[in-house]
Enzyme design. Structure first.
Site, PDB file in Angstrom:
ATOM      1  CE1 TYR A 158      -4.055   2.017   0.763  1.00 41.24           C
ATOM      2  CE2 TYR A 158      -2.700   3.084   2.426  1.00 41.24           C
ATOM      3  CZ  TYR A 158      -3.859   3.034   1.671  1.00 41.24           C
ATOM      4  OH  TYR A 158      -4.807   4.018   1.824  1.00 41.24           O
ATOM      5  CE  LYS A 162      -3.734   4.828  -1.450  1.00 41.90           C
ATOM      6  NZ  LYS A 162      -4.791   5.354  -2.335  1.00 41.90           N
TER       7      LYS A 162
END
Ligand code: NAI
Length: 251
Positions: A158, A162
């Site tokens: 993640y 991001k």
């Protein structure tokens, strides 16, 4: 003063949570909203009904596509441009988590998060940029995360996705600026949605302790920042990242 009258805005992952709230806020400010969903459209339809009940009955509509599927994304963006004749705002909000320590993370969990969160944002931006460049105007907003700024144990996939969105933001900002297309990112902190509801209490308490304002954010806090970046009020802002995190990460 932020007004989006006459704007056409695409919000990905708009069936619930932050995406649904962004769609509602942009619609409330006068935009016609294309609400992207992967399959279930019930939440997106509720947003449209709510906008209509509040007197913002533009030709909002639901557009189905898995953002991780580039052909489906191209078809969706073409359908939006054909339907409305323009595309002014794109909000890359669709995202998933598949948390786990890096040493135990499966290839599938790595790939799924990179495909949806990072490649998805690229596919949607690439398709939209073509329309925006012809128009010589547009605003693309990435929904990144403070995890992309500071990292997090258990979220290597993640955090990488991001953080990748921020490199994508800055590169697209440079490529598209000559055609008056702006690209910015919002990095939310801890926002109360389905994504964070399932976290253990200990994780929530630790997060709260690190937030200067001592409260979690709400989806509308993100939506307000997005509305600003989407609008002409931000016409001289591109390539930037705004953390909307209650003072979680400032230095
Ligand atoms: P959520 O899980 O409630 O909503 C995510 C939405 O994205 C859902 O409607 C889902 O159907 C959609 N989606 C997932 N994969 C998709 C795909 N392949 N194609 C199309 N749609 C897809 O999550 P939430 O909390 O509303 O998060 C929205 C965005 O904000 C995400 O990108 C998330 O990473 C980011 N974010 C959220 C934070 C939070 O505290 N809730 C903090 C930082 C960032």
């Amino acid at each position: 003063m932020i007004a989006l009258d006459g704007y056409v805005a695409l919000v990905t992952g708009a069936n619930r949570g932050i995406g649904a709230e962004i769609a509602h806020t942009l619609g409330s400010l006068g935009a016609t909203v294309a609400l992207n969903v992967r399959s279930d459209a019930s939440g997106a339809r509720s947003v449209i009904e709510r906008l209509s009940a509040e007197g913002h009955a533009n030709a909002h509509d639901v557009f189905e596509a898995d953002v991780a599927d580039p052909a489906a994304v191209d078809r969706m963006v073409a359908a939006i441009v054909e339907r409305y004749g323009r595309l002014d705002v794109v909000v890359n909000n669709a995202g998933i988590t598949r948390d786990g320590l890096a040493v135990r993370m499966s290839d599938e969990d790595w790939d799924a998060v990179i495909s949806t969160n990072l490649s998805g944002a690229f596919y949607v931006s690439r398709a939209a940029a073509k329309a925006m460049m012809k128009q010589r105007s547009g605003s693309i907003v990435m929904i990144s995360s403070v995890i992309g700024l500071v990292g997090n144990a258990g979220q290597a996939n993640y955090a990488a996705a991001k953080a990748g969105m921020l490199g994508l933001t800055r590169s697209l900002a440079r490529e598209l600026a000559p055609r008056n297309v702006r690209v910015n990112a919002v990095a939310p902190g801890f926002i109360t949605t389905d994504m964070t509801a399932s976290l253990p209490d200990a994780v929530k308490e630790a997060a709260l302790a690190s937030i200067a304002l001592k409260r979690f954010g709400e989806p509308v806090d993100i939506a307000n920042a997005v509305a600003f970046l989407a609008s002409d009020a931000a016409r001289y802002i591109t390539g930037q990242v705004i953390a909307v995190d209650g003072g979680m990460t400032f230095v």
